[in-house]
Design an enzyme around this catalytic site. Structure first.
Site, PDB file in Angstrom:
ATOM      1  CD  GLU A  11      -0.672  -5.519   6.006  1.00  0.00           C
ATOM      2  OE1 GLU A  11      -0.609  -6.136   4.919  1.00  0.00           O
ATOM      3  OE2 GLU A  11      -0.737  -4.272   6.077  1.00  0.00           O
ATOM      4  CG  HIS A  54      -3.355  -3.588   3.422  1.00  0.00           C
ATOM      5  ND1 HIS A  54      -2.350  -2.951   4.120  1.00  0.00           N
ATOM      6  CD2 HIS A  54      -3.983  -2.632   2.715  1.00  0.00           C
ATOM      7  CE1 HIS A  54      -2.380  -1.657   3.843  1.00  0.00           C
ATOM      8  NE2 HIS A  54      -3.360  -1.441   2.997  1.00  0.00           N
ATOM      9  CB  CYS A  81      -0.981  -0.047   1.167  1.00  0.00           C
ATOM     10  SG  CYS A  81      -2.344   1.118   1.020  1.00  0.00           S
TER      11      CYS A  81
END
Lengths: 82, 233
Positions: B200, B198, B90
């Site tokens: 994560e 993302h 990002c």
């Protein structure tokens, strides 16, 4: 020396912010064919000649102030004959 | 895994996914080390570097434009030049593009919308440090959350990148106006990668999807490989 940099989205690059502003202006009853939104940077530059100031500011533009992939820039030096 | 490979997670003022990234990498067997942007060097034996998501320097000027000149970025450049795996997520992707380490640029989303939802992402290449645990054409579900995530390259650059296989991930659905629906790219060599989704935040099916773990586990593998081969800096 006072220098102003105008940064604009390049022609043909989609500018959704400009599009939204154009739409809003039309809603308010203004007849606007197009709107493009850029950025203006006022700088106080240490330089002895307008030429030196321009060279320095153009370097600033290519290294940080503008992204050449999507933006163009124009440098205006106060008091210098364009 | 006997050795926990060290992965540096760079923290800029305004980073806000650094701890999530570090947690995810830790859960996948890495020793994630937060590294402040003003540091001149990476920790000894760093096996990979992650530039996390967030709003570094308040997104002033252009997203990622200010962060790219941070002190730690010289060390990241050197690490990348020596083949070290570098991943930008990002805002980290935006920083790598602004730094010229990745091609293209991230623009404001087409519909001026802050897009915040799970998206389907297709793996175009499964031979990069980010995708080795995936299969080509595999569809992953990973969330995006950004206002300026619309990747752009002009026609000439896009064709060049497509031919050289640098377009690693694409959205499998309309997302934000990215050219060619590109969601992630790599550099010419393939060790520097960036993506808007993302991984994560897709670590457990219980919370929506565990697909992000495939990407980050690939990165941990790559970092581990560098530690074993003694090529860490």
């Amino acid at each position: 020396m006072r220098v102003t940099v105008f940064i604009r989205p390049k022609a043909g690059i989609l500018d959704p912010e400009g599009e939204a502003v154009r739409g809003s202006l039309r809603t308010l009853g203004f007849s606007v064919g197009g709107a493009r939104i850029g950025r203006l940077v006022d700088l106080e530059v240490d330089a002895s000649t307008p030429h030196e100031a321009r060279t320095e500011v153009e370097r600033m533009c290519s290294q940080l102030l503008a992204n050449p992939l999507i933006e163009s820039f124009e440098v205006e030096i106060e008091g210098a004959a364009e | 895994m006997s050795v926990r490979p060290k992965i540096a997670v760079i923290v800029f003022p305004g980073s806000n996914d650094d701890r999530d990234a570090a947690w995810a990498l830790g859960a996948l067997g890495a020793d994630a080390k937060p590294v402040w942007h003003a540091e001149p060097t990476l920790p000894r034996d760093t096996g990979a570097v992650v530039l996390p998501g967030g709003f570094s320097y308040g997104d002033y000027l252009r997203c990622g434009a200010i962060a790219r000149s941070a002190s730690i970025m010289s060390a990241v450049r050197r690490f990348a030049a020596h083949g070290g795996p570098v991943l930008g997520i990002c805002n980290g992707f935006q920083i790598l593009c602004e730094a010229g380490l990745l091609p293209g640029v991230l623009r404001r989303n087409r519909d001026l919308e802050f897009v915040c939802r799970d998206v389907a992402v297709r793996v175009e290449r499964a031979d990069t440090p980010l995708t080795r645990r995936c299969e080509t054409d595999q569809i992953l579900t990973i969330p995006v959350k950004n206002g300026e995530g619309s990747w752009y390259a002009d026609e000439e650059l896009y064709t060049e990148l497509e031919q050289s296989g640098q377009l690693v991930l694409r959205y499998a659905e309309d997302c934000n106006g990215s050219v060619g629906d590109v969601a992630g790219v790599c550099d010419e060599v393939g060790n520097v990668l960036g993506l808007m989704p993302h991984p994560e935040h897709a670590m457990d099916p219980l919370l929506g999807s565990g697909d992000g773990a495939l990407l980050l586990a690939s990165l941990v593998d790559a970092a581990h490989g560098r530690v074993l081969s003694g090529t860490t800096r």
